[in-house]
Motif scaffolding. Structure first.
Motif, PDB file in Angstrom:
ATOM      1  N   MET A  82      13.918 -14.411  16.640  1.00 35.81           N
ATOM      2  CA  MET A  82      12.789 -13.775  15.976  1.00 35.81           C
ATOM      3  C   MET A  82      11.503 -14.272  16.609  1.00 35.81           C
ATOM      4  SD  MET A  82      11.596 -14.037  11.996  1.00 35.81           S
ATOM      5  CE  MET A  82      13.236 -13.627  11.416  1.00 35.81           C
ATOM      6  N   LYS A  83      10.619 -13.375  16.988  1.00 31.92           N
ATOM      7  CA  LYS A  83       9.362 -13.771  17.612  1.00 31.92           C
ATOM      8  C   LYS A  83       8.384 -14.237  16.544  1.00 31.92           C
ATOM      9  CE  LYS A  83       6.101 -12.188  21.118  1.00 31.92           C
ATOM     10  NZ  LYS A  83       6.427 -13.299  21.999  1.00 31.92           N
ATOM     11  N   PHE A  84       7.662 -15.321  16.865  1.00 29.24           N
ATOM     12  CA  PHE A  84       6.735 -15.898  15.891  1.00 29.24           C
ATOM     13  C   PHE A  84       5.354 -15.266  16.048  1.00 29.24           C
ATOM     14  CE2 PHE A  84       3.664 -18.996  14.352  1.00 29.24           C
ATOM     15  CZ  PHE A  84       4.215 -19.329  13.133  1.00 29.24           C
ATOM     16  N   LEU A  85       4.765 -14.876  14.923  1.00 34.06           N
ATOM     17  CA  LEU A  85       3.409 -14.324  14.902  1.00 34.06           C
ATOM     18  C   LEU A  85       2.735 -14.844  13.640  1.00 34.06           C
ATOM     19  CD1 LEU A  85       1.499 -12.284  16.407  1.00 34.06           C
ATOM     20  CD2 LEU A  85       2.209 -10.606  14.717  1.00 34.06           C
ATOM     21  N   ASP A  86       1.581 -15.481  13.797  1.00 39.34           N
ATOM     22  CA  ASP A  86       0.935 -16.079  12.631  1.00 39.34           C
ATOM     23  C   ASP A  86      -0.415 -15.452  12.309  1.00 39.34           C
ATOM     24  OD1 ASP A  86      -0.525 -17.021  14.746  1.00 39.34           O
ATOM     25  OD2 ASP A  86      -0.421 -19.135  14.187  1.00 39.34           O
ATOM     26  N   GLU A  87      -0.777 -14.357  12.973  1.00 39.02           N
ATOM     27  CA  GLU A  87      -2.024 -13.673  12.652  1.00 39.02           C
ATOM     28  C   GLU A  87      -1.870 -12.192  12.961  1.00 39.02           C
ATOM     29  OE1 GLU A  87      -6.345 -15.376  12.958  1.00 39.02           O
ATOM     30  OE2 GLU A  87      -5.919 -14.362  14.852  1.00 39.02           O
ATOM     31  N   ALA A  88      -2.372 -11.365  12.071  1.00 33.80           N
ATOM     32  CA  ALA A  88      -2.266  -9.910  12.257  1.00 33.80           C
ATOM     33  C   ALA A  88      -3.441  -9.232  11.574  1.00 33.80           C
ATOM     34  CB  ALA A  88      -0.943  -9.390  11.680  1.00 33.80           C
ATOM     35  N   LYS A  89      -3.868  -8.120  12.150  1.00 30.48           N
ATOM     36  CA  LYS A  89      -4.956  -7.311  11.600  1.00 30.48           C
ATOM     37  C   LYS A  89      -4.376  -5.984  11.158  1.00 30.48           C
ATOM     38  CE  LYS A  89      -9.546  -5.501  12.850  1.00 30.48           C
ATOM     39  NZ  LYS A  89     -10.526  -5.357  13.965  1.00 30.48           N
ATOM     40  N   VAL A  90      -4.614  -5.613   9.893  1.00 31.24           N
ATOM     41  CA  VAL A  90      -4.025  -4.380   9.370  1.00 31.24           C
ATOM     42  C   VAL A  90      -5.091  -3.553   8.654  1.00 31.24           C
ATOM     43  CG1 VAL A  90      -1.711  -5.369   9.114  1.00 31.24           C
ATOM     44  CG2 VAL A  90      -3.307  -5.473   7.206  1.00 31.24           C
ATOM     45  N   TYR A  91      -4.859  -2.265   8.657  1.00 33.86           N
ATOM     46  CA  TYR A  91      -5.727  -1.316   7.950  1.00 33.86           C
ATOM     47  C   TYR A  91      -4.990  -0.863   6.698  1.00 33.86           C
ATOM     48  CZ  TYR A  91      -7.826   3.223   6.796  1.00 33.86           C
ATOM     49  OH  TYR A  91      -8.395   4.293   6.139  1.00 33.86           O
ATOM     50  N   ILE A  92      -5.677  -0.889   5.559  1.00 28.85           N
ATOM     51  CA  ILE A  92      -5.052  -0.468   4.300  1.00 28.85           C
ATOM     52  C   ILE A  92      -5.929   0.573   3.623  1.00 28.85           C
ATOM     53  CG2 ILE A  92      -3.852  -2.667   3.926  1.00 28.85           C
ATOM     54  CD1 ILE A  92      -6.063  -3.383   1.930  1.00 28.85           C
ATOM     55  N   ARG A  93      -5.286   1.473   2.888  1.00 23.99           N
ATOM     56  CA  ARG A  93      -6.016   2.478   2.130  1.00 23.99           C
ATOM     57  C   ARG A  93      -5.239   2.803   0.874  1.00 23.99           C
ATOM     58  NH1 ARG A  93      -8.028   7.231   0.578  1.00 23.99           N
ATOM     59  NH2 ARG A  93     -10.073   7.886   1.344  1.00 23.99           N
ATOM     60  N   SER A  94      -5.884   2.664  -0.264  1.00 32.05           N
ATOM     61  CA  SER A  94      -5.245   3.055  -1.519  1.00 32.05           C
ATOM     62  C   SER A  94      -5.345   4.570  -1.690  1.00 32.05           C
ATOM     63  CB  SER A  94      -5.898   2.332  -2.704  1.00 32.05           C
ATOM     64  OG  SER A  94      -7.289   2.603  -2.746  1.00 32.05           O
ATOM     65  N   GLY A  95      -4.545   5.093  -2.587  1.00 32.90           N
ATOM     66  CA  GLY A  95      -4.486   6.549  -2.764  1.00 32.90           C
ATOM     67  C   GLY A  95      -5.660   7.107  -3.546  1.00 32.90           C
ATOM     68  N   ASP A  96      -6.043   8.348  -3.206  1.00 34.50           N
ATOM     69  CA  ASP A  96      -7.063   9.054  -3.991  1.00 34.50           C
ATOM     70  C   ASP A  96      -6.462   9.501  -5.321  1.00 34.50           C
ATOM     71  OD1 ASP A  96      -8.750   8.781  -1.822  1.00 34.50           O
ATOM     72  OD2 ASP A  96      -8.323  10.785  -1.028  1.00 34.50           O
ATOM     73  N   GLY A  97      -7.316   9.620  -6.323  1.00 35.17           N
ATOM     74  CA  GLY A  97      -6.855  10.159  -7.596  1.00 35.17           C
ATOM     75  C   GLY A  97      -6.679  11.663  -7.510  1.00 35.17           C
ATOM     76  N   GLY A  98      -5.754  12.194  -8.254  1.00 34.62           N
ATOM     77  CA  GLY A  98      -5.539  13.643  -8.288  1.00 34.62           C
ATOM     78  C   GLY A  98      -6.655  14.353  -9.048  1.00 34.62           C
ATOM     79  N   ALA A  99      -6.925  15.569  -8.676  1.00 36.09           N
ATOM     80  CA  ALA A  99      -7.989  16.341  -9.337  1.00 36.09           C
ATOM     81  C   ALA A  99      -7.505  16.866 -10.687  1.00 36.09           C
ATOM     82  CB  ALA A  99      -8.413  17.504  -8.451  1.00 36.09           C
ATOM     83  N   GLY A 100      -8.451  16.976 -11.621  1.00 36.93           N
ATOM     84  CA  GLY A 100      -8.133  17.593 -12.902  1.00 36.93           C
ATOM     85  C   GLY A 100      -7.978  19.104 -12.751  1.00 36.93           C
ATOM     86  N   SER A 101      -7.302  19.707 -13.688  1.00 36.37           N
ATOM     87  CA  SER A 101      -7.000  21.143 -13.607  1.00 36.37           C
ATOM     88  C   SER A 101      -7.927  21.949 -14.525  1.00 36.37           C
ATOM     89  CB  SER A 101      -5.541  21.394 -14.008  1.00 36.37           C
ATOM     90  OG  SER A 101      -5.273  22.768 -14.134  1.00 36.37           O
ATOM     91  N   VAL A 102      -8.320  23.135 -14.042  1.00 36.24           N
ATOM     92  CA  VAL A 102      -9.030  24.104 -14.876  1.00 36.24           C
ATOM     93  C   VAL A 102      -8.017  25.178 -15.269  1.00 36.24           C
ATOM     94  CG1 VAL A 102     -10.887  25.784 -15.019  1.00 36.24           C
ATOM     95  CG2 VAL A 102     -11.223  23.652 -13.760  1.00 36.24           C
ATOM     96  N   SER A 103      -7.662  25.213 -16.515  1.00 34.10           N
ATOM     97  CA  SER A 103      -6.627  26.141 -16.974  1.00 34.10           C
ATOM     98  C   SER A 103      -6.911  26.512 -18.430  1.00 34.10           C
ATOM     99  CB  SER A 103      -5.240  25.510 -16.833  1.00 34.10           C
ATOM    100  OG  SER A 103      -4.240  26.360 -17.360  1.00 34.10           O
ATOM    101  N   PHE A 104      -6.466  27.734 -18.789  1.00 30.43           N
ATOM    102  CA  PHE A 104      -6.619  28.196 -20.172  1.00 30.43           C
ATOM    103  C   PHE A 104      -5.280  28.705 -20.679  1.00 30.43           C
ATOM    104  CE2 PHE A 104     -10.828  28.432 -18.368  1.00 30.43           C
ATOM    105  CZ  PHE A 104     -11.642  27.942 -19.372  1.00 30.43           C
ATOM    106  N   ARG A 105      -5.067  28.452 -21.942  1.00 31.26           N
ATOM    107  CA  ARG A 105      -3.806  28.871 -22.557  1.00 31.26           C
ATOM    108  C   ARG A 105      -3.838  30.381 -22.765  1.00 31.26           C
ATOM    109  NH1 ARG A 105      -1.608  26.803 -28.459  1.00 31.26           N
ATOM    110  NH2 ARG A 105       0.449  27.823 -28.371  1.00 31.26           N
ATOM    111  N   ARG A 106      -2.875  31.026 -22.159  1.00 31.81           N
ATOM    112  CA  ARG A 106      -2.800  32.487 -22.293  1.00 31.81           C
ATOM    113  C   ARG A 106      -1.389  32.863 -22.735  1.00 31.81           C
ATOM    114  NH1 ARG A 106      -6.106  31.596 -17.816  1.00 31.81           N
ATOM    115  NH2 ARG A 106      -8.150  32.641 -17.910  1.00 31.81           N
TER     116      ARG A 106
END
Length: 353
Positions: free
Chosen positions: A1-25
């Motif tokens: 196993m190769k040894f690595l003790d430092e790493a740079k990573v990019y992270i992104r959390s998820g966007d929230g979902g949009a609310g819905s425009v709907s009417f009961r028909r």
């Protein structure tokens, strides 16, 4: 196993979902009203310290981690599902830094420790959320909030109870191989060890973890040789075993060279309890051994242990002294049956053959 003790990573959390425009028909229901559901939350990005890892090599092949977006809301008051989280599994002892590589976010020092480094965006409200006595048919909804994105640095500092320091070819890897089941590379040339190795030593039915790092030479704190980048792996140790080879022409100078590099590095290493040992004594006769032992005692101010991995002389005594210091610092060392999981670290972390 190769040894690595430092790493740079990019992270992104998820966007929230949009609310819905709907009417009961529905048939025969004249005034159905709004029924748009809320969007789901975006996924979070977590980091978790796990057992069985002692390198960050996994992050060499994957540097981008993105959590899932929350599902949009739907009619009939249906709320969207939350986005899936992403978890970065790191070795115990990993530090997480901001993009400047200086601002510490979290230090993962305990197995099972979890920390959220990016929070997912909240889901937007559907139009059903906005209905009121004065606004019975709202025709708008909120979009989901955006997730967080950032670049972070992962820096590993191995968790060990005792550390081995000394010049190249001082016998550190030989000592580690003799008292543990680790199998580091051993050869008769400088800088045989190119990365830290861990091993679990046992003495009098007690166990503790030893860390062997590449040798230091004069000017290491300025980048000479391999430099001092691996000294971080003995920052967490409770005691240092300073090995000086009996083959050195001037054992006092050899000791002072390494001691100066430890002081120049800082990090509290200069204040750690230190056990001094003269290694590879099997190459000397009685007169030569006595002379060099006195020189080392004068340079260090301590009576050195006399070690030989070949004959086994002094090895048990060295382990007992290390154990005694660790017990005094920590209060206790677990019995072997309570630390079986640490044996997974007792392995060679050599580079690719």
């Amino acid at each position: 196993m190769k040894f690595l003790d430092e790493a740079k990573v990019y992270i992104r959390s998820g966007d929230g979902g949009a609310g819905s425009v709907s009417f009961r028909r529905e048939k025969f229901i004249e005034f159905g009203g709004p029924d748009g559901g809320d969007g789901g939350r975006g996924g979070d990005v977590w980091v978790e310290a796990v057992n069985g890892l002692n390198t960050l090599i996994d992050f060499r092949f994957q540097q981008h981690f993105k959590a899932k977006t929350g599902t949009h809301g739907m009619g009939r008051n249906r709320t969207g599902a939350n986005g899936d989280d992403v978890t970065l599994k790191v070795p115990v002892g990993t530090q997480i830094f901001e993009e400047d590589n200086e601002t510490l976010i979290i230090d993962m020092t305990v197995e099972g420790q979890r920390f959220r480094i990016a929070k997912g965006g909240n889901g937007g409200f559907g139009n059903a959320h906005f209905k009121s006595a004065t606004n019975q048919a709202p025709n708008w909804a909120n979009p989901g909030l955006e997730g967080e994105e950032k670049t972070v640095w992962l820096r590993l500092k191995l968790i060990a109870d005792a550390g081995l320091v000394g010049l190249p070819n001082a016998g550190k890897s030989t000592f580690l191989a003799a008292v543990t089941r680790a199998r580091p590379k051993i050869a008769n040339y400088p800088f045989t060890t190119l990365h830290p190795n861990l091993g679990v030593a046992t003495v009098d039915e007690r166990e503790f973890i030893l860390a062997d790092i590449p040798g230091l030479i004069e000017g290491a704190h300025e980048g000479v040789g391999i430099g001092d980048r691996f000294l971080g792996h003995v920052e967490r140790t409770r005691v240092l075993l300073h090995l000086v080879s009996a083959q050195e022409e001037d054992v006092g100078k050899a000791y002072k060279t390494v001691k100066h590099e430890l002081e120049a590095y800082g990090g509290g290493l200069e204040d750690k309890p230190e056990i001094v040992a003269l290694s590879q004594i099997d190459v000397l006769d009685e007169a030569g051994l006595k002379k060099k032992a006195q020189e080392l005692k004068k340079a260090s101010g301590k009576t050195p242990l006399l070690l030989s991995a070949i004959t086994g002389k002094g090895m048990k005594e060295a382990l007992r002294q290390l154990r005694d210091v660790i017990v005094a610092e920590n209060g206790n060392i677990a019995l072997p049956e309570k630390r079986d999981r640490n044996r997974k670290r007792d392995q060679e972390t050599e580079g690719d053959e």
